[in-house]
Structures are given as structure tokens and as C-alpha cells.
Design a protein around this motif. Sequence first.
Motif, short mmCIF file in Angstrom:
data_model
loop_
_atom_site.label_atom_id
_atom_site.label_comp_id
_atom_site.label_asym_id
_atom_site.label_seq_id
_atom_site.Cartn_x
_atom_site.Cartn_y
_atom_site.Cartn_z
N THR A 258 -8.63 1.94 4.91
CA THR A 258 -7.26 1.43 4.87
C THR A 258 -7.27 -0.08 4.60
O THR A 258 -7.98 -0.83 5.26
CB THR A 258 -6.54 1.72 6.20
OG1 THR A 258 -6.57 3.11 6.44
CG2 THR A 258 -5.11 1.24 6.15
N THR A 259 -6.47 -0.47 3.62
CA THR A 259 -6.34 -1.88 3.30
C THR A 259 -4.87 -2.25 3.31
O THR A 259 -3.99 -1.39 3.26
CB THR A 259 -6.93 -2.20 1.92
OG1 THR A 259 -6.26 -1.40 0.95
CG2 THR A 259 -8.40 -1.91 1.86
N VAL A 260 -4.60 -3.54 3.37
CA VAL A 260 -3.22 -4.02 3.35
C VAL A 260 -2.97 -4.66 1.98
O VAL A 260 -3.70 -5.55 1.55
CB VAL A 260 -2.97 -5.06 4.47
CG1 VAL A 260 -1.55 -5.58 4.39
CG2 VAL A 260 -3.25 -4.44 5.83
N LEU A 261 -1.93 -4.17 1.32
CA LEU A 261 -1.52 -4.75 0.05
C LEU A 261 -0.30 -5.62 0.30
O LEU A 261 0.59 -5.24 1.07
CB LEU A 261 -1.18 -3.66 -0.96
CG LEU A 261 -2.31 -2.72 -1.33
CD1 LEU A 261 -1.80 -1.64 -2.28
CD2 LEU A 261 -3.44 -3.48 -2.00
N THR A 262 -0.24 -6.76 -0.34
CA THR A 262 0.87 -7.69 -0.14
C THR A 262 1.63 -7.85 -1.44
O THR A 262 1.04 -8.06 -2.50
CB THR A 262 0.33 -9.06 0.32
OG1 THR A 262 -0.50 -8.85 1.47
CG2 THR A 262 1.46 -9.99 0.68
N ASP A 263 2.97 -7.75 -1.36
CA ASP A 263 3.79 -7.93 -2.57
C ASP A 263 4.19 -9.39 -2.72
O ASP A 263 3.76 -10.26 -1.96
CB ASP A 263 5.00 -6.99 -2.55
CG ASP A 263 5.96 -7.27 -1.41
OD1 ASP A 263 5.78 -8.29 -0.71
OD2 ASP A 263 6.88 -6.47 -1.21
N GLU A 264 5.03 -9.66 -3.73
CA GLU A 264 5.41 -11.04 -4.02
C GLU A 264 6.26 -11.67 -2.92
O GLU A 264 6.44 -12.89 -2.87
CB GLU A 264 6.14 -11.13 -5.37
CG GLU A 264 7.47 -10.40 -5.41
CD GLU A 264 7.34 -8.97 -5.89
OE1 GLU A 264 6.22 -8.44 -5.91
OE2 GLU A 264 8.37 -8.37 -6.23
N TYR A 265 6.82 -10.85 -2.00
CA TYR A 265 7.62 -11.37 -0.89
C TYR A 265 6.81 -11.49 0.39
O TYR A 265 7.36 -11.65 1.48
CB TYR A 265 8.83 -10.46 -0.67
CG TYR A 265 9.68 -10.29 -1.89
CD1 TYR A 265 10.44 -11.34 -2.38
CD2 TYR A 265 9.69 -9.09 -2.60
CE1 TYR A 265 11.21 -11.19 -3.53
CE2 TYR A 265 10.44 -8.93 -3.74
CZ TYR A 265 11.20 -9.98 -4.21
OH TYR A 265 11.95 -9.84 -5.35
N SER A 266 5.53 -11.35 0.26
CA SER A 266 4.57 -11.44 1.37
C SER A 266 4.74 -10.31 2.39
O SER A 266 4.40 -10.46 3.56
CB SER A 266 4.68 -12.79 2.08
OG SER A 266 4.37 -13.83 1.19
N SER A 267 5.31 -9.21 1.93
CA SER A 267 5.40 -8.03 2.79
C SER A 267 4.11 -7.23 2.65
O SER A 267 3.63 -7.01 1.54
CB SER A 267 6.59 -7.15 2.39
OG SER A 267 7.79 -7.87 2.55
N GLY A 268 3.57 -6.82 3.77
CA GLY A 268 2.32 -6.07 3.76
C GLY A 268 2.56 -4.58 3.83
O GLY A 268 3.45 -4.12 4.53
#
Length: 75
Positions: free
Chosen positions: A40-50
Amino acid sequence: MKNNKRLIPFPIIQVACEGDTIAVHYILKHYEGYMAKLSTTVLTDEYSSGYYFLDRDLQDYLNSALLQMILDFKI
């Protein structure tokens, strides 16, 4: 604090090393949660939401590696 982790019984390890499919499946099932955690990894979008993401390729690789270790294990 009590350690609730259960060990795999030795007879199951022994027959898994001989290639017994039920025993191998038992061991893979025992480590399923741990390998899911490692995959499991955490992906972050352009709004810094994980967002948590389960990397199936990494999980398959870990399953294959564990299977190979079971079959190569010498008692």
C-alpha cells in the motif's frame, strides 16, 4: 502488552517445503495482510490530498517471492 501474533506451526512449514498446496496456501494466507500493508502506498494529487493505493504488481511480486522462499526453504 501481550503479543497476539500467532506463529505458523512447524508441521505446516515442513509439508509446505515438500510442496503441499494446502500448507503453502495456509502460509500465503497468514502473510496476506502483511504483504497488503507493504504493497500500500499513498498517492498525492495536486491539492495535496492523499489517497491510499494498493499496488497489485508489488503484491504479486511479494507473493511470488514468498512462494519461492517456501519452496527453497531447507529444514
